[in-house]
Design a protein around this motif. Structure first.
Motif, mmCIF file in Angstrom:
data_model
loop_
_atom_site.group_PDB
_atom_site.id
_atom_site.type_symbol
_atom_site.label_atom_id
_atom_site.label_comp_id
_atom_site.label_asym_id
_atom_site.label_seq_id
_atom_site.Cartn_x
_atom_site.Cartn_y
_atom_site.Cartn_z
ATOM 1 N N ALA A 1 0.832 -1.208 0.000
ATOM 2 C CA ALA A 1 0.000 0.000 0.000
ATOM 3 C C ALA A 1 0.866 1.257 0.000
ATOM 4 C CB ALA A 1 -0.915 0.013 1.221
ATOM 5 N N PRO A 2 0.615 2.187 -0.918
ATOM 6 C CA PRO A 2 1.312 3.478 -0.878
ATOM 7 C C PRO A 2 0.814 4.296 0.305
ATOM 8 C CG PRO A 2 -0.308 3.462 -2.629
ATOM 9 C CD PRO A 2 -0.302 2.077 -2.065
ATOM 10 N N ALA B 1 -7.984 0.161 5.093
ATOM 11 C CA ALA B 1 -7.619 1.289 4.245
ATOM 12 C C ALA B 1 -6.862 2.375 4.986
ATOM 13 C CB ALA B 1 -8.866 1.892 3.603
ATOM 14 N N ALA B 2 -6.958 2.381 6.331
ATOM 15 C CA ALA B 2 -6.315 3.459 7.088
ATOM 16 C C ALA B 2 -6.132 3.043 8.539
ATOM 17 C CB ALA B 2 -7.152 4.739 7.009
ATOM 18 N N ILE B 3 -5.269 3.785 9.232
ATOM 19 C CA ILE B 3 -5.030 3.567 10.656
ATOM 20 C C ILE B 3 -4.783 4.921 11.309
ATOM 21 C CG2 ILE B 3 -2.571 3.136 10.217
ATOM 22 C CD1 ILE B 3 -2.548 1.319 12.675
ATOM 23 N N SER C 1 -2.622 7.453 8.739
ATOM 24 C CA SER C 1 -1.930 6.833 7.606
ATOM 25 C C SER C 1 -2.984 6.133 6.757
ATOM 26 C CB SER C 1 -0.889 5.820 8.094
ATOM 27 O OG SER C 1 0.152 6.459 8.801
ATOM 28 N N PHE C 2 -2.997 6.415 5.461
ATOM 29 C CA PHE C 2 -4.036 5.834 4.610
ATOM 30 C C PHE C 2 -3.448 5.287 3.311
ATOM 31 C CE2 PHE C 2 -3.795 10.384 3.849
ATOM 32 C CZ PHE C 2 -3.811 10.520 2.469
ATOM 33 N N ASP C 3 -4.160 4.321 2.738
ATOM 34 C CA ASP C 3 -3.774 3.662 1.499
ATOM 35 C C ASP C 3 -4.217 4.545 0.333
ATOM 36 O OD1 ASP C 3 -3.424 2.048 -0.707
ATOM 37 O OD2 ASP C 3 -4.193 0.230 0.262
#
Length: 428
Positions: A218-219, A363-365, A397-399
């Protein structure tokens, strides 16, 4: 090998509790299996006898592979004519190659199918078997693309990968350069120094693999906001004693954070999603994972299920129970399954903020920093003033494959607003 979570693809057999030839009753524990999250027990589906242990202790086995053959007493006929599925024998071509110990466990997955293979970059074919060996050795897709393949049409074979590993991974730090430049990639030899050797335990190795996979898949992009938690802090300080006396539960900030996040997810459901090929799966349930430290120092992510449907009392009970289980090493497989969004409270360790790695396949944290008193300029109707406020940084932080900056920024701002606009008159 049973499936023990939507993101779990393999498990390690810790030990067998029933030997070959021994009988067992329904519900008896046949073996113990470890994943990158928790240890699980595999119970007998019914009474019977252990015919053969197909997989030995300490083997890493993909989900769905046969680990044992049982003679079920409730079925008619002997085990030799039973409906059990025999393990597919490896091909002669695969058994001729003797592999290194560091990758031998991965090669035991013989169920790789060409239909699930995929192409990495241009004209670089990677089979599921080669992918699993690469993941076990922390080799990224970009590095795989640099390895010369000897298979048909330049396809990468497992023997190519083994040879590359034996040679010390010479293309590990290679950078793409124009062919006309004539630049040669230097064979870098790093001095790693000397000192005490500490071997990583099984969970740390699995965490390492999971983090490398997430970082290379994941970017990652991280967004930040600052939230004024003064009202929330003051309300908690004023009510935590009464809350504990009434509900017999400690009131920490964790359930308050989960409550704010769950409300924001309802407003921005796309943040509660996963990527499946070219499809985005928007989850219907809002299950919040909490990164929690174990006594060993490793981190685990127990899950608060359906967080959006629970009141503060239920959230406090749930979070306290899960944290207690984690610290006592009593978490079960179901306690860590099904998270759709994760919170990591780095402020617990005194950190101002953090940039966590996404807990795949989410998708995110969100990372919450330390709540710190600071002098802030407050805009009032009668003029500006400097006041002492309880401030906290939030980082998401997200994809970037499925979440763009507008969605991430809007969601993060909504979480901060939910925290800042805390109802100080609420009752419980």
């Amino acid at each position: 090998m049973p499936k023990m979570g939507e993101s779990i693809t393999e498990g390690t057999i810790i030990n067998w509790l029933v030997n070959e030839g021994d009988s067992f009753e329904e519900g008896d524990i046949l073996c113990e299996v470890a994943t990158d999250k928790v240890d699980n027990e595999v119970p007998a589906p019914t009474s019977g006898t252990m015919v053969e242990q197909v997989k030995a202790a300490q083997e890493v086995v993909p989900v769905g592979d046969v680990i044992a053959i049982l003679n079920i007493s409730k079925e008619k006929g002997s085990s030799k004519k039973s409906k059990t599925t025999k393990k597919a024998k490896p091909s002669t071509k695969e058994t001729k190659k003797k592999v290194q110990p560091s990758v031998s466990r991965e090669t035991k997955n013989k169920k790789a199918k060409p239909s699930s293979a995929f192409t990495v970059n241009k004209n670089v074919f990677v089979s599921p078997l080669v992918e699993s060996i690469a993941r076990n050795n922390h080799i990224s897709y970009e590095e795989l693309a640099r390895i010369p393949g000897t298979g048909k049409e330049g396809r990468l074979r497992k023997s190519d990968l083994f040879t590359y590993i034996e040679e010390g991974r010479p293309y590990k730090f290679a950078q793409p350069v124009p062919e006309v430049s004539g630049f040669q990639v230097p064979d870098l030899k790093f001095d790693k120094g000397t000192g005490k050797i500490v071997e990583m335990d099984r969970m740390r190795q699995m965490i390492s693999d999971h983090m490398v996979f997430s970082a290379t898949t994941a970017p990652h992009v991280t967004a930040y906001v600052e939230a004024d938690l003064t009202e929330m802090v003051q309300w908690r300080n004023a009510n935590k004693v009464a809350f504990k006396e009434k509900f017999k539960e400690k009131l920490t900030f964790t359930p308050l954070f989960i409550e704010a996040v769950a409300k924001a997810i309802q407003d921005f459901p796309m943040i509660n999603s996963s990527l499946d090929g070219k499809n985005i799966i928007v989850k219907e349930e809002i299950n919040i994972g909490m990164a929690t430290a174990l006594p060993s120092g490793n981190l685990i992510v127990p899950v608060v299920k359906e967080a959006d449907q629970k009141d503060l009392k239920a959230l406090a009970e749930n979070t306290n129970e899960l944290v207690g289980k984690a610290r006592d090493n009593k978490l079960k497989g179901d306690d860590t399954k099904g998270s759709t969004f994760t919170i990591s409270n780095v402020g617990t360790f005194g950190s101002l903020m953090g940039t966590p790695i996404i807990n795949q396949p989410e998708a995110a944290i969100l990372a919450t920093g330390i709540i710190k008193k600071r002098a802030e300029v407050m805009e009032r109707e009668d003029g500006d003033s400097i006041e002492v406020r309880h401030m906290m940084y939030l980082s998401l932080s997200f994809d970037h494959r499925i979440v763009d900056g507008y969605l991430a920024g809007s969601f993060l701002r909504r979480v901060a607003d939910n925290m800042e606009q805390f109802d100080t008159k609420r009752k419980f």
